[in-house]
Design a protein around this motif. Sequence first.
Motif, PDB file in Angstrom:
ATOM      1  N   ASN A 289       1.117  -0.765  -0.151  1.00 60.10           N
ATOM      2  CA  ASN A 289       0.003   0.293   0.010  1.00 60.10           C
ATOM      3  C   ASN A 289       0.604   1.283  -0.168  1.00 60.10           C
ATOM      4  OD1 ASN A 289      -2.521  -1.684   0.476  1.00 60.10           O
ATOM      5  ND2 ASN A 289      -2.066  -1.392   2.355  1.00 60.10           N
ATOM      6  N   LEU A 290       0.660   2.285  -1.293  1.00 57.61           N
ATOM      7  CA  LEU A 290       1.629   3.710  -1.062  1.00 57.61           C
ATOM      8  C   LEU A 290       0.490   4.708  -0.973  1.00 57.61           C
ATOM      9  CD1 LEU A 290       3.034   2.618  -4.685  1.00 57.61           C
ATOM     10  CD2 LEU A 290       5.040   1.945  -2.643  1.00 57.61           C
ATOM     11  N   SER A 291       1.199   5.785  -0.199  1.00 58.27           N
ATOM     12  CA  SER A 291       0.515   6.824   0.789  1.00 58.27           C
ATOM     13  C   SER A 291       1.071   7.637   0.706  1.00 58.27           C
ATOM     14  CB  SER A 291      -0.352   6.269   2.095  1.00 58.27           C
ATOM     15  OG  SER A 291       1.040   6.011   2.686  1.00 58.27           O
ATOM     16  N   GLY A 292       0.785   9.523   0.743  1.00 63.91           N
ATOM     17  CA  GLY A 292       1.231  10.262   1.074  1.00 63.91           C
ATOM     18  C   GLY A 292       1.005  11.440   0.300  1.00 63.91           C
ATOM     19  N   THR A 293       1.576  12.592  -0.105  1.00 61.46           N
ATOM     20  CA  THR A 293       1.604  13.738  -1.066  1.00 61.46           C
ATOM     21  C   THR A 293       2.240  13.855  -2.247  1.00 61.46           C
ATOM     22  OG1 THR A 293       2.284  14.774   0.495  1.00 61.46           O
ATOM     23  CG2 THR A 293       0.253  14.277   1.783  1.00 61.46           C
ATOM     24  N   PHE A 294       2.229  15.015  -2.332  1.00 61.66           N
ATOM     25  CA  PHE A 294       2.925  15.921  -4.335  1.00 61.66           C
ATOM     26  C   PHE A 294       2.633  16.893  -3.307  1.00 61.66           C
ATOM     27  CE2 PHE A 294      -1.146  14.608  -5.614  1.00 61.66           C
ATOM     28  CZ  PHE A 294      -1.201  15.984  -7.010  1.00 61.66           C
ATOM     29  N   THR A 295       4.171  17.737  -4.190  1.00 60.70           N
ATOM     30  CA  THR A 295       3.224  19.485  -4.294  1.00 60.70           C
ATOM     31  C   THR A 295       4.223  19.434  -5.599  1.00 60.70           C
ATOM     32  OG1 THR A 295       5.700  19.988  -3.384  1.00 60.70           O
ATOM     33  CG2 THR A 295       3.925  20.066  -2.307  1.00 60.70           C
ATOM     34  N   SER A 296       3.191  20.614  -5.806  1.00 59.34           N
ATOM     35  CA  SER A 296       3.827  21.338  -8.096  1.00 59.34           C
ATOM     36  C   SER A 296       3.181  22.216  -7.866  1.00 59.34           C
ATOM     37  CB  SER A 296       2.979  19.743  -8.619  1.00 59.34           C
ATOM     38  OG  SER A 296       3.512  20.323 -10.168  1.00 59.34           O
ATOM     39  N   ASN A 297       4.008  23.670  -8.843  1.00 62.78           N
ATOM     40  CA  ASN A 297       3.514  24.716  -8.944  1.00 62.78           C
ATOM     41  C   ASN A 297       2.619  24.641 -10.498  1.00 62.78           C
ATOM     42  OD1 ASN A 297       5.790  24.072 -10.716  1.00 62.78           O
ATOM     43  ND2 ASN A 297       6.506  26.277 -10.547  1.00 62.78           N
ATOM     44  N   LYS A 298       2.478  23.301 -11.083  1.00 60.29           N
ATOM     45  CA  LYS A 298       2.107  23.191 -12.315  1.00 60.29           C
ATOM     46  C   LYS A 298       0.616  21.907 -12.052  1.00 60.29           C
ATOM     47  CE  LYS A 298       5.556  24.777 -15.189  1.00 60.29           C
ATOM     48  NZ  LYS A 298       5.045  26.270 -15.119  1.00 60.29           N
ATOM     49  N   ASP A 299      -0.284  21.778 -12.523  1.00 61.94           N
ATOM     50  CA  ASP A 299      -0.732  20.704 -12.660  1.00 61.94           C
ATOM     51  C   ASP A 299      -1.109  19.492 -12.967  1.00 61.94           C
ATOM     52  OD1 ASP A 299      -2.657  22.388 -12.289  1.00 61.94           O
ATOM     53  OD2 ASP A 299      -3.760  23.080 -13.985  1.00 61.94           O
ATOM     54  N   VAL A 300      -0.798  18.182 -11.954  1.00 59.69           N
ATOM     55  CA  VAL A 300      -0.437  17.000 -12.430  1.00 59.69           C
ATOM     56  C   VAL A 300      -2.125  16.850 -12.347  1.00 59.69           C
ATOM     57  CG1 VAL A 300       0.085  14.826 -10.833  1.00 59.69           C
ATOM     58  CG2 VAL A 300       1.273  17.666 -10.214  1.00 59.69           C
ATOM     59  N   SER A 301      -1.868  15.804 -13.815  1.00 56.82           N
ATOM     60  CA  SER A 301      -2.859  15.334 -13.719  1.00 56.82           C
ATOM     61  C   SER A 301      -3.318  13.278 -13.493  1.00 56.82           C
ATOM     62  CB  SER A 301      -2.394  14.514 -15.809  1.00 56.82           C
ATOM     63  OG  SER A 301      -1.068  13.774 -16.321  1.00 56.82           O
ATOM     64  N   ASP A 302      -1.405  12.555 -13.335  1.00 55.73           N
ATOM     65  CA  ASP A 302      -1.288  11.249 -13.148  1.00 55.73           C
ATOM     66  C   ASP A 302      -0.428  10.927 -11.441  1.00 55.73           C
ATOM     67  OD1 ASP A 302      -4.014  10.081 -14.962  1.00 55.73           O
ATOM     68  OD2 ASP A 302      -2.165  11.430 -16.244  1.00 55.73           O
ATOM     69  N   ILE A 303      -0.654   9.901 -11.231  1.00 62.39           N
ATOM     70  CA  ILE A 303       0.587   9.616 -10.287  1.00 62.39           C
ATOM     71  C   ILE A 303       0.638   8.146 -11.031  1.00 62.39           C
ATOM     72  CG2 ILE A 303       0.897   9.012  -8.107  1.00 62.39           C
ATOM     73  CD1 ILE A 303       0.027  11.453  -8.321  1.00 62.39           C
ATOM     74  N   LEU A 304       1.927   7.915 -11.427  1.00 62.45           N
ATOM     75  CA  LEU A 304       2.789   6.605 -12.420  1.00 62.45           C
ATOM     76  C   LEU A 304       3.244   5.973 -11.163  1.00 62.45           C
ATOM     77  CD1 LEU A 304       3.332   7.838 -15.233  1.00 62.45           C
ATOM     78  CD2 LEU A 304       0.912   7.090 -14.619  1.00 62.45           C
TER      79      LEU A 304
END
Length: 472
Positions: A289-304
Motif C-alpha cells: 500500500n502506497l500513500s503520501g502527498t505531493f507538491t507541484s506548481n504545475k497541474d498534475v494529471s496522473d500518479i505513476l
Amino acid sequence: MKKRTLVALIPAALIILPYLSCKKATVVTEELPKLQAKSEITSRTTSSFVTNPKNLNIVMFVPTDNPALPDYKTRLTSLFVHFQSWLHTEMLRYGYDKYLGLSKVDSTGLVRFVEIPAAGPQSDYPYGSGSKILAEINTYKAAHPAEFSASSHTLILLPERTDGGGQPFYGSGKNCFALDNANMTVDKIPNASSNYIGGMLHELGHGLNLPHNHAKYASEEPSLGTSLMGSGNVSFSKGQPTFLSEVDAAILNQNEVFQNTIPSGAAYESATAGISLSAAYNSTAQAINLSGTFTSNKDVSDILFYMDPDANGEGFGSNTNYNAVAWRFSPGAGNTISGTIPLNELYYKNNESYELEAKLLLKNGSVVVQSYHFDFLGGTPQIGLDKSAKFYQNANYGGYGVSLPPGEYTTANLLALGIRDNDVSSVSFGFGVKVIMYDGDNFTGSSTTLTAGSSYVSKFNDKASSIKVIEL
C-alpha cells in the motif's frame, strides 16, 4: 570527478529526458495470418490520417552512397496510418480519444517526410552516431524551418545499410531512430524474418516519452499479450497480441503531438515539485500500500508507479526497466497519493532488489521522478524494516556502497565506516528517511537535502564530507 554512465534520476523537481536504447531486432521464423491495415477518419482527418496542431516530424536521412528507396513515401504513409490507428485503438481502451498527429503534404495526400541529404557515406553513421546525425538535422532545420512541425518529437529513418554495417535503432530523448527497407510495409505484418516493423513502433514510443515497462503478470499478460514498451517489437512484428499499457496511454494523452487543440501552457515546461511517499506491506492482502502527498506548481494529471526489479543482479543503471511493472493512479484531494500494488502482478518477488519510481505526470507532458529502493527476502518485501540510506562511490549505484541507519556522521565517522571524503556520487533510499549531505566536516558549509534515491547527485557529486540520515 567520476564519469557518469547514465543520465540521472535525481532531484525531486527534475524533469528527465531519458536515453532509451533497445537491443537490435532479432530474426523470427513463425508464419502467422496477416493483419489488415486500418485508417481512421475523423473531423481532423486529411485524406486517410489525422493531423494535429503539432505533429510528429519524420526525417529520411540519406547518406551520400545509399539512396532512399523510390517508393518510401507511399509505402511508409500506409505503415504510419496503421501505427496511428493502432495507437488510437489502444488509447481508447483507457478512455483516451487521441490520435498521434501526422503532417500531410497537401499536393499528394501522403505523410510529410523531411528528406535530408547526409554529409557523408553510410559508413559515417554507425549505431552510435545518433548525436552526429542530430547535429546535421539541426543544421538543416535552421536553414529550412518551414519543413518541420513545431513539435519537439522526431523520428529519424535511414535507408538500411547495404554494406552490412550497423546503424542507429533506438530512442534518445524526444528523438528516435529506425531503418527503412522494402519490407517496412503493412503487408509484411506478420514478418517471418525481421522485427524491424515492431522495432520502429517501439522506438517511436521512446521518442514520444515512453520508458520500458512490462505487462502486469496476472491481469494483463494472459489476456492482452506483450506490452509494446516491453518486448513489443517482437510480438507486434510477428502479429501476436501486443498492447499499450495504461501508464503509456496516460503519458501519450499529455504528449504535445496527441493534442487536437493547442494547450494554453508551454509543452514540457519544468515544474517545482516533490513527493513525500510512504509504503506498507499488507501480508493479509499480499499487497504493498502506497500513500503520501505531493507538491507541484504545475497541474498534475496522473500518479505513476514503476516497480523495477534488479532481476539479474546487473544494477538499476543497466537493466533499463524491461521487467518494470507499472500502475497509474489519479491524484487525490489535497494533492494526496494513494495506491495498491498487488504482489501477484509481480513475477520477481523472491530475493530481488527493487527500485520503485514514483512519477508525477504533469498536464503539460513533463514527468517528475523520485526513486526508492527495497528488497524482497524470502518472498516478503522488506518495507518499513530498514530505514536507512546507502551511499555509493559512483553514479548509478556503482563502486562501493555503504548503508547508514538514521544518525549524524562526521568525516571521521564516514571514513571509519568505509565512505571516503568527497567520494559519494549516488544514494539509494528505503522509505521513511531523508538525507542531508554537507560539503564541510561537522555539518558545515553548503548542503543538499534528498528525500528519495538519486542515481547521480549532480551538483553535489564528490562533495559530501558529513552526512545526516534523518528518520521521518
